[in-house]
Motif scaffolding. Structure first.
Motif, short mmCIF file in Angstrom:
data_model
loop_
_atom_site.label_atom_id
_atom_site.label_comp_id
_atom_site.label_asym_id
_atom_site.label_seq_id
_atom_site.Cartn_x
_atom_site.Cartn_y
_atom_site.Cartn_z
N SER A 451 3.84 -11.72 -29.74
CA SER A 451 5.15 -11.71 -30.41
C SER A 451 5.09 -10.99 -31.75
N TYR A 452 3.93 -11.00 -32.41
CA TYR A 452 3.81 -10.36 -33.71
C TYR A 452 3.91 -8.84 -33.59
N GLY A 453 3.12 -8.25 -32.71
CA GLY A 453 3.17 -6.81 -32.54
C GLY A 453 4.50 -6.34 -31.96
N MET A 454 5.09 -7.13 -31.07
CA MET A 454 6.32 -6.72 -30.41
C MET A 454 7.55 -6.96 -31.28
N ASN A 455 7.37 -7.61 -32.41
CA ASN A 455 8.47 -7.87 -33.34
C ASN A 455 9.03 -6.57 -33.92
N GLU A 456 8.20 -5.55 -33.99
CA GLU A 456 8.61 -4.28 -34.60
C GLU A 456 9.82 -3.65 -33.92
N TYR A 457 10.03 -3.94 -32.65
CA TYR A 457 11.02 -3.21 -31.87
C TYR A 457 12.38 -3.90 -31.82
N ARG A 458 12.55 -4.94 -32.59
CA ARG A 458 13.84 -5.61 -32.68
C ARG A 458 14.81 -4.79 -33.53
N THR A 459 16.09 -4.88 -33.22
CA THR A 459 17.10 -4.13 -33.95
C THR A 459 17.05 -4.42 -35.44
N GLU A 460 16.88 -5.68 -35.81
CA GLU A 460 16.91 -6.04 -37.23
C GLU A 460 15.69 -5.54 -37.99
N ASN A 461 14.68 -5.05 -37.29
CA ASN A 461 13.49 -4.54 -37.96
C ASN A 461 13.44 -3.01 -37.97
N CYS A 462 14.59 -2.39 -37.84
CA CYS A 462 14.68 -0.94 -37.92
C CYS A 462 14.13 -0.46 -39.26
N THR A 463 13.21 0.49 -39.23
CA THR A 463 12.60 1.05 -40.43
C THR A 463 12.62 2.56 -40.33
N PRO A 464 12.25 3.26 -41.44
CA PRO A 464 12.16 4.73 -41.35
C PRO A 464 11.11 5.19 -40.35
N ILE A 465 10.19 4.29 -39.94
CA ILE A 465 9.13 4.65 -39.00
C ILE A 465 9.61 4.50 -37.57
N SER A 466 10.25 3.37 -37.28
CA SER A 466 10.64 3.06 -35.91
C SER A 466 12.00 2.38 -35.94
N CYS A 467 12.92 2.85 -35.12
CA CYS A 467 14.26 2.27 -35.15
C CYS A 467 14.80 2.06 -33.74
N TYR A 468 13.98 1.46 -32.91
CA TYR A 468 14.42 1.09 -31.57
C TYR A 468 15.10 -0.27 -31.64
N GLY A 469 16.04 -0.50 -30.76
CA GLY A 469 16.65 -1.82 -30.69
C GLY A 469 17.75 -1.84 -29.65
N THR A 470 17.70 -2.85 -28.76
CA THR A 470 18.76 -3.05 -27.79
C THR A 470 19.06 -4.54 -27.72
N GLU A 471 20.25 -4.89 -27.29
CA GLU A 471 20.62 -6.29 -27.16
C GLU A 471 19.72 -6.99 -26.15
N GLU A 472 19.40 -6.30 -25.08
CA GLU A 472 18.55 -6.89 -24.04
C GLU A 472 17.17 -7.23 -24.60
N TYR A 473 16.58 -6.29 -25.33
CA TYR A 473 15.25 -6.54 -25.88
C TYR A 473 15.29 -7.63 -26.94
N ASP A 474 16.29 -7.57 -27.80
CA ASP A 474 16.41 -8.57 -28.87
C ASP A 474 16.48 -9.98 -28.29
N GLN A 475 17.24 -10.15 -27.23
CA GLN A 475 17.39 -11.48 -26.64
C GLN A 475 16.10 -11.93 -25.97
N LEU A 476 15.42 -11.00 -25.30
CA LEU A 476 14.15 -11.33 -24.65
C LEU A 476 13.13 -11.77 -25.69
N TYR A 477 13.10 -11.07 -26.82
CA TYR A 477 12.15 -11.43 -27.88
C TYR A 477 12.46 -12.83 -28.43
N LEU A 478 13.72 -13.12 -28.71
CA LEU A 478 14.09 -14.42 -29.27
C LEU A 478 13.80 -15.54 -28.27
N ASP A 479 14.03 -15.28 -27.00
CA ASP A 479 13.73 -16.29 -25.98
C ASP A 479 12.24 -16.62 -25.99
N ALA A 480 11.39 -15.59 -26.10
CA ALA A 480 9.94 -15.81 -26.12
C ALA A 480 9.50 -16.48 -27.41
#
Length: 541
Positions: A451-480
């Motif tokens: 969960s720590y490494g995969m946290n980077e890809y959440r919409t709310e963690n958009c940075t100048p380095i990586s700015c991926y984010g989808t509702e589907e992924y965000d929900q899957l991450y929170l569920d886990a």
């Protein structure tokens, strides 16, 4: 349900007397739960007595003193435990201060500042604190320090580690030596959070009386070694703290030298000026082993070479280009030539030993040059220049790996501009996202939960380095994140890796690295999977 219930019962722990460190210090708590980012910009070096050369004298030349000298590929960035997430800084700070729990050399949890812990319910954890701990300025360690540290980490979104501590809703003080952590929902990984790099406690009274800027220039911890001096980009010197709760520290002084050039680190080891060096170039291994008084140690770790691709800028926002990058990487060729066998092909940033790793993406490479060329040809790419930012001196053969990767991407049809920088310059540029296209980095994972490494890809963690984010992924991450059932949680973490690395190809991880150290044969040294150096666990023979 049975597995969840048994876990809750097991998490009422009174720490055993078997030592995790030495003497009356950290105590073993056992544990079987199963860390990531490698970033951070600089902070001005604290003041302190300045030596003329900053630490080039031989460890053995300190008459009447036991001195341990460790050479790393870069300098630390700060003494603010929660405002960094890089291993170089963590290696120093884990000797300077402590967290409530830590991990021992076998990666099991140990109580350190805590005497016991108990999971009260899915979102409440209680910790009983030691009563014999003092800060380096003599102040007693209390529950107020715990509350200050973790509520600050959870609420100050300017801190580099805020995103991971933000699950903490409140730290309740039951009494001076008892605290309760309340999270914003069920949270199965509290012990992973509190034992990771950057989880050490801060001295609340000292900071409140003097201010954070004063603390950063005159840092105070509660570990076996206290601050002596920091000569930026040169050396950090810690000295023994005689009132350490774990008993008299083993070393009189511990020195952490910043030596970006790998060949210079090797030369300093062979000359007897340092005791341990990291990331020894493969072409130096035989020389180290054949030299009288030095030897190689090949250790395990969680670090994985990864090509970062800016998700929201052209041309790497193009899915076909990202897929082509992954197909262009011949990881087996790099492992067998550049790395001399010190790595394993993979297609996930989650390493073995980390809970939730997708085993189907480990031990394989995605290399298919024809497929890479086909994808680029059909992508609409018109030959625009793509910067490839690469560090030098931080990871095993990083510059050399970067050069080979650049050649592979060029062969596939991309117009690559290679930009190799020494670590401190690289990481500042990387953190700010000041590169046009791609960067090479080797993420480590001291959280030991995917969960720590995969946290980077959440919409709310958009940075100048990586700015991926989808509702589907965000929900899957929170569920886990909130799932207390280990089996279904593991499946959710695996699905997240499939989505990010296979379906979307947000990044292209490709080699899990072994960790080559070289040591002075006078010391006893056991490498750790988190790549940290705890000086109290390193001794003279």
């Amino acid at each position: 349900m049975k597995k969840r219930l048994s876990i809750m019962l097991a998490l009422t722990v009174v720490c055993a007397l078997s030592a995790c460190g030495k003497g009356g210090g950290p105590k073993s708590a056992g544990g079987e739960e199963t860390t990531a980012g490698e970033t951070q910009a600089g902070t001005a070096a604290p003041g302190g007595t300045k030596s003329e050369e900053g630490g080039e004298s031989s460890p053995a030349s300190q008459e009447g003193q036991k001195v341990l000298t460790i050479a790393q590929g870069g300098d630390i960035s700060t003494f603010d435990h929660q405002n960094h997430n890089n291993g170089v800084t963590g290696t120093v700070l884990c000797n300077f201060s402590h967290g409530l729990v830590e991990r021992d050399d076998n990666n099991d949890w140990c109580c350190v500042l805590a005497e016991s812990y108990e999971m009260i319910d899915d979102s409440t954890w209680e910790f009983k604190l030691r009563r014999d701990v003092t800060w380096h300025n003599g102040d007693p360690f209390t529950a107020a320090d715990v509350k200050y540290t973790y509520e600050r980490a959870a609420r100050d979104d300017s801190l580099k580690e805020n995103h991971i501590f933000a699950v903490i809703e409140e730290v309740q003080i039951v009494d001076d030596h008892t605290v309760r952590f309340v999270t914003d929902g069920p949270y199965p990984t509290m012990l992973s959070l509190l034992s990771k790099n950057g989880s050490q406690v801060l001295p609340s009274r000292y900071i409140e009386e003097n201010g954070m800027d004063y603390y950063l220039s005159n840092p105070v911890g509660c570990g076996p070694y206290k601050y002596k001096e920091w000569i930026k980009d040169n050396v950090v010197v810690l000295e023994r703290y005689d009132d350490y709760f774990g008993g008299a520290p083993y070393w009189d002084e511990v020195r952490f030298r910043a030596i970006p050039e790998a060949s210079t680190r090797v030369a300093e080891l062979l000359a007897g000026n340092v005791d341990i060096i990291v990331n020894v170039p493969t072409n130096e291994w035989d020389r180290v082993d054949q030299n009288d008084g030095t030897e190689m140690v090949l250790g395990g770790g969680t670090r994985i070479f990864n090509v970062i691709m800016k998700y929201n800028t052209s041309p790497t926002q193009n899915h076909d280009i990202r897929q082509a990058v992954a197909y262009a990487l011949d990881s087996e060729l790099i492992i067998n030539t550049v790395l001399k066998g010190a790595g394993t092909s993979c297609y996930t940033r989650i390493a073995p030993g980390v809970f939730g790793q997708d085993e189907s993406l480990y031990g394989i490479q995605k290399f298919d040059l024809d497929k890479a060329k086909e994808l680029i040809a059909g992508s609409g790419y018109s030959g625009e220049e793509i910067e490839f930012l690469v560090p030098s001196g931080r990871y095993l053969m990083d510059a050399e790996v970067g050069e080979v990767v650049a050649a592979m991407l060029t062969q596939a049809g991309l117009n690559i501009k290679l930009n190799v920088l020494e670590w401190s310059a690289y990481i500042n540029k990387f953190n700010a996202g000041e590169f046009n296209g791609m960067a090479l980095i080797a993420y480590g994972d001291d959280f030991f939960d995917a969960s720590y490494g995969m946290n980077e890809y959440r919409t709310e963690n958009c940075t100048p380095i990586s700015c991926y984010g989808t509702e589907e992924y965000d929900q899957l991450y929170l569920d886990a994140l909130n799932n207390m059932d280990l089996d279904s949680r593991r499946e959710q973490l695996v699905n997240m890796q499939q989505m990010i690395f296979v379906d979307e190809c947000v990044q292209a991880p490709f080699i899990h690295l072994s960790v080559p150290y070289a040591i002075n044969s006078r010391i006893n040294f056991k490498s750790r999977i988190d790549e940290q150096f705890y000086a109290e666990r390193i001794t003279l023979k």
